[in-house]
Design a protein around this motif. Structure first.
Motif, PDB file in Angstrom:
ATOM      1  N   UNK A   1       0.840  -1.197   0.000  1.00  0.00           N
ATOM      2  CA  UNK A   1       0.000   0.000   0.000  1.00  0.00           C
ATOM      3  C   UNK A   1       0.878   1.251   0.000  1.00  0.00           C
ATOM      4  N   UNK A   2       1.937   1.236   0.813  1.00  0.00           N
ATOM      5  CA  UNK A   2       2.836   2.382   0.843  1.00  0.00           C
ATOM      6  C   UNK A   2       3.480   2.642  -0.502  1.00  0.00           C
ATOM      7  N   UNK A   3       3.908   1.588  -1.188  1.00  0.00           N
ATOM      8  CA  UNK A   3       4.502   1.741  -2.519  1.00  0.00           C
ATOM      9  C   UNK A   3       3.488   2.363  -3.486  1.00  0.00           C
ATOM     10  N   UNK A   4       2.223   1.934  -3.380  1.00  0.00           N
ATOM     11  CA  UNK A   4       1.183   2.520  -4.221  1.00  0.00           C
ATOM     12  C   UNK A   4       1.010   4.005  -3.925  1.00  0.00           C
ATOM     13  N   UNK A   5       1.064   4.392  -2.654  1.00  0.00           N
ATOM     14  CA  UNK A   5       0.902   5.798  -2.297  1.00  0.00           C
ATOM     15  C   UNK A   5       2.067   6.645  -2.810  1.00  0.00           C
ATOM     16  N   UNK A   6       3.272   6.065  -2.865  1.00  0.00           N
ATOM     17  CA  UNK A   6       4.413   6.805  -3.422  1.00  0.00           C
ATOM     18  C   UNK A   6       4.215   7.100  -4.903  1.00  0.00           C
ATOM     19  N   UNK A   7       3.346   6.340  -5.571  1.00  0.00           N
ATOM     20  CA  UNK A   7       3.066   6.592  -6.981  1.00  0.00           C
ATOM     21  C   UNK A   7       2.122   7.777  -7.178  1.00  0.00           C
ATOM     22  N   UNK A   8       1.572   8.315  -6.098  1.00  0.00           N
ATOM     23  CA  UNK A   8       0.694   9.478  -6.199  1.00  0.00           C
ATOM     24  C   UNK A   8      -0.648   9.189  -6.831  1.00  0.00           C
ATOM     25  N   UNK A   9      -1.380   8.174  -6.345  1.00  0.00           N
ATOM     26  CA  UNK A   9      -2.627   7.769  -7.009  1.00  0.00           C
ATOM     27  C   UNK A   9      -3.773   8.758  -6.829  1.00  0.00           C
ATOM     28  N   UNK A  10      -4.628   8.787  -7.840  1.00  0.00           N
ATOM     29  CA  UNK A  10      -5.941   9.426  -7.739  1.00  0.00           C
ATOM     30  C   UNK A  10      -7.015   8.366  -7.507  1.00  0.00           C
ATOM     31  N   UNK A  11      -6.775   7.179  -8.071  1.00  0.00           N
ATOM     32  CA  UNK A  11      -7.668   6.031  -7.908  1.00  0.00           C
ATOM     33  C   UNK A  11      -6.830   4.842  -7.471  1.00  0.00           C
ATOM     34  N   UNK A  12      -7.215   4.238  -6.351  1.00  0.00           N
ATOM     35  CA  UNK A  12      -6.511   3.079  -5.814  1.00  0.00           C
ATOM     36  C   UNK A  12      -7.381   1.845  -6.007  1.00  0.00           C
ATOM     37  N   UNK A  13      -6.845   0.838  -6.688  1.00  0.00           N
ATOM     38  CA  UNK A  13      -7.514  -0.441  -6.856  1.00  0.00           C
ATOM     39  C   UNK A  13      -6.931  -1.406  -5.823  1.00  0.00           C
ATOM     40  N   UNK A  14      -7.743  -1.822  -4.872  1.00  0.00           N
ATOM     41  CA  UNK A  14      -7.293  -2.700  -3.784  1.00  0.00           C
ATOM     42  C   UNK A  14      -7.932  -4.071  -3.956  1.00  0.00           C
ATOM     43  N   UNK A  15      -7.104  -5.073  -4.234  1.00  0.00           N
ATOM     44  CA  UNK A  15      -7.606  -6.417  -4.488  1.00  0.00           C
ATOM     45  C   UNK A  15      -7.408  -7.291  -3.248  1.00  0.00           C
ATOM     46  N   UNK A  16      -8.476  -7.456  -2.483  1.00  0.00           N
ATOM     47  CA  UNK A  16      -8.502  -8.289  -1.284  1.00  0.00           C
ATOM     48  C   UNK A  16      -7.330  -7.991  -0.340  1.00  0.00           C
ATOM     49  N   UNK A  17      -7.236  -6.772   0.165  1.00  0.00           N
ATOM     50  CA  UNK A  17      -6.099  -6.402   1.012  1.00  0.00           C
ATOM     51  C   UNK A  17      -6.061  -7.127   2.350  1.00  0.00           C
ATOM     52  N   UNK A  18      -7.183  -7.715   2.791  1.00  0.00           N
ATOM     53  CA  UNK A  18      -7.201  -8.357   4.113  1.00  0.00           C
ATOM     54  C   UNK A  18      -6.854  -9.836   4.071  1.00  0.00           C
ATOM     55  N   UNK A  19      -6.570 -10.383   2.888  1.00  0.00           N
ATOM     56  CA  UNK A  19      -6.313 -11.816   2.769  1.00  0.00           C
ATOM     57  C   UNK A  19      -5.187 -12.273   3.689  1.00  0.00           C
TER      58      UNK A  19
END
Length: 234
Positions: A147-165
């Motif tokens: 998730x942190x790596x995704x935030x470093x990309x500067x997202x406007x839309x975050x696609x989260x695929x089953x993050x609680x698995x």
């Protein structure tokens, strides 16, 4: 923010998603529910340009992006956190985070420092473990790295695929609280695939039900919670 119309996705000679229709408005959290094999992850990957065998209309931030590369979509502000977590195990936490910034196409050190400080503010555990190799972390900590790596990309839309698995209940609570904070404090839009229906309903503005590769219903969390007929569809 995202509009998907008559979208088909799958693998060579194996169609999975058929005629999907969904939308995510700016600042909205939208959840996608369905049993295993319903096509949720395939739909996510297809929209994000991971799969080659796709057709239909995808619009992101008012631009047609069907068929665009993953790299192009990331630079536009769409970022996927995959179910498999996908950390680079031999790299440190700090190096994993820098990979997200690099993928966004940005290069200014000041912008990197700004994004890093913001991300570590949301995920302080990453600051504590920044010099550790990602492969040495627990499953929950690896999810935080993704998730942190995704935030470093500067997202406007975050696609989260089953993050609680595979995560303990307290970590699931932490991730859902983070999703809510990102929407409230950053204006982030989120498309969430999640098997933990109760947790996802608590943070979502709208939900879609998926079955057999098709989206069969759209509802609000209240409608899904109180309507027995909708659960029968699911």
């Amino acid at each position: 923010m995202l509009s998907v119309h008559d979208f088909h996705a799958g693998y060579p000679s194996v169609p999975v998603v058929s005629g999907a229709e969904l939308r995510v408005e700016r600042g909205e959290i939208v959840s996608l529910f369905g049993h295993n094999g319903a096509g949720k992850s395939t739909l996510m990957k297809g929209v994000f340009g991971v799969l080659g065998d796709c057709r239909g209309e995808v619009r992101f931030n008012d631009a047609a992006v069907a068929g665009a590369s993953t790299r192009s979509l990331m630079r536009r502000g769409m970022v996927l956190v995959p179910q498999e977590r996908g950390v680079f195990p031999s790299l440190t936490v700090a190096e994993n985070l820098r990979m997200g910034f690099w993928a966004s196409g940005e290069s200014a050190r000041a912008e990197y420092d700004r994004r890093l400080a913001r991300t570590l503010g949301y995920l302080p555990i990453l600051d504590e473990r920044k010099d550790d190799r990602a492969g040495e972390l627990s499953g929950g900590q690896q999810q935080m790295v993704s998730i942190g790596r995704a935030l470093l990309a500067g997202p406007k839309l975050l696609l989260l695929d089953e993050p609680s698995t595979g995560l303990a209940p307290n970590l699931v609570d932490d991730i859902m609280a983070l999703v809510t904070r990102l929407r409230e404090e950053e204006g982030l839009s989120v498309l969430l695939v999640e098997q933990n229906v109760g947790q996802a309903l608590a943070v979502s503005d709208r939900v879609y039900l998926m079955k057999g590769g098709r989206i069969i219903h759209e509802a609000t969390p209240d409608q899904l919670t109180w309507s027995r007929s909708l659960w029968d569809l699911f």
